[in-house]
Design a protein around this motif. Structure first.
Motif, mmCIF file in Angstrom:
data_model
loop_
_atom_site.group_PDB
_atom_site.id
_atom_site.type_symbol
_atom_site.label_atom_id
_atom_site.label_comp_id
_atom_site.label_asym_id
_atom_site.label_seq_id
_atom_site.Cartn_x
_atom_site.Cartn_y
_atom_site.Cartn_z
ATOM 1 N N GLY A 49 0.826 -1.201 0.000
ATOM 2 C CA GLY A 49 0.000 0.000 0.000
ATOM 3 C C GLY A 49 0.860 1.250 0.000
ATOM 4 O O GLY A 49 0.468 2.296 -0.543
ATOM 5 N N PHE A 211 -6.366 5.599 0.143
ATOM 6 C CA PHE A 211 -5.985 4.245 0.537
ATOM 7 C C PHE A 211 -7.058 3.550 1.361
ATOM 8 O O PHE A 211 -7.184 2.314 1.287
ATOM 9 C CB PHE A 211 -4.678 4.289 1.329
ATOM 10 C CG PHE A 211 -4.183 2.936 1.757
ATOM 11 C CD1 PHE A 211 -3.755 2.014 0.816
ATOM 12 C CD2 PHE A 211 -4.167 2.572 3.095
ATOM 13 C CE1 PHE A 211 -3.312 0.753 1.194
ATOM 14 C CE2 PHE A 211 -3.723 1.327 3.482
ATOM 15 C CZ PHE A 211 -3.290 0.406 2.533
ATOM 16 N N ASN A 215 -8.449 -0.576 2.473
ATOM 17 C CA ASN A 215 -7.881 -1.023 3.742
ATOM 18 C C ASN A 215 -8.899 -1.193 4.865
ATOM 19 O O ASN A 215 -8.586 -1.782 5.889
ATOM 20 C CB ASN A 215 -6.801 -0.018 4.177
ATOM 21 C CG ASN A 215 -5.998 -0.468 5.386
ATOM 22 O OD1 ASN A 215 -5.888 0.252 6.371
ATOM 23 N ND2 ASN A 215 -5.423 -1.660 5.323
ATOM 24 N N MET A 223 -0.971 -1.351 4.102
ATOM 25 C CA MET A 223 0.039 -0.392 3.683
ATOM 26 C C MET A 223 1.452 -0.931 3.928
ATOM 27 O O MET A 223 2.391 -0.549 3.244
ATOM 28 C CB MET A 223 -0.151 0.954 4.384
ATOM 29 C CG MET A 223 0.022 0.941 5.890
ATOM 30 S SD MET A 223 -0.008 2.612 6.582
ATOM 31 C CE MET A 223 -1.687 3.122 6.264
ATOM 32 N N GLY A 227 4.214 1.923 3.812
ATOM 33 C CA GLY A 227 3.206 2.967 3.976
ATOM 34 C C GLY A 227 3.225 3.598 5.357
ATOM 35 O O GLY A 227 3.109 4.814 5.493
#
Length: 230
Positions: A49, A211, A215, A223, A227
């Motif tokens: 991610g 995102f 998620n 992530m 991330g």
């Protein structure tokens, strides 16, 4: 404000679109979160991610530096490019960790390198405001404090990233509050409203918004360290 809104939408849109590609790449390289006893997910979930988030922040900041208002301020441009380079470094370290599980020393070295890129390009603390006075910092203290705060925040978010949508949600809410504060403070003090703090926080809000659809529970991707450290 319109240019800030454009930056937010670009960050969100690019992150959202590239997340699907990043997910497929993660599956191809077997960069996945395996199921452990303490985890919520019941089957392996791909990482990467952070790669989508990096694409989002790169697109947002590159566009921002070329906009007629935000791009007209040399300080904002310089800070944006410093953050871009450091973002690429720390996300790269995170991607390697997502694939190969780097040791703590290697991860910390990458974090220090990324923080160093930021502060050596002038993004650092110059003073500490207190209720009754302002403490001016010399160059060594300014660099040391900035590096410490960056490392502290990087690892704090890395530790928070444990449940679907948690890290992106917390950071998105926090970044929204910081953006509103920075923007209104500039307006109240009749200062220039094109600031590094407003630009970075509004871009960060966009990353999180882009995102989160991938998620939230049940997460289709994580992530990862790429991330959370970014």
């Amino acid at each position: 404000m319109r240019e800030y809104l454009l930056v937010l939408l670009i960050a969100a849109g690019v992150t959202y679109i590239t997340a699907s590609l990043a997910r497929r790449v993660a599956l191809r390289f077997n960069a996945v979160a395996l199921v452990r006893d303490r985890d919520v997910h019941t089957k392996p979930v791909p990482y990467f991610g952070g790669a989508a988030m990096l694409a989002g922040v790169m697109a947002a900041l590159v566009v921002a530096t070329n906009l007629p208002w935000l791009g007209g301020f040399e300080l904002v441009q310089r800070d944006a490019w410093a953050v871009l380079w450091s973002s690429a470094v720390i996300c790269g370290v995170g991607l390697l960790d997502d694939m190969f599980e780097l040791g703590a020393a290697a991860k910390l070295s990458g974090q220090v390198l990324a923080a160093g890129i930021v502060v050596l390009n002038g993004v650092k603390f110059y003073w500490i405001p207190l209720p009754d006075r302002i403490i001016a910092l010399d160059n060594v203290a300014a660099i040391a404090l900035a590096v410490f705060v960056i490392l502290f925040c990087v690892n704090a978010i890395n530790l928070v990233d444990g449940l679907d949508g948690l890290a992106a949600g917390v950071v998105g809410i926090g970044a929204s509050a910081f953006f509103v504060y920075a923007y209104l403070l500039s307006a109240e003090q009749e200062l220039v409203r094109a600031t590094t703090s407003s630009l970075l926080t509004v871009a960060l809000v966009g990353l999180c918004l882009g995102f989160l659809p991938h998620n939230v529970h049940r997460a289709r991707m994580f992530m990862g360290d790429s991330g959370s450290m970014l």
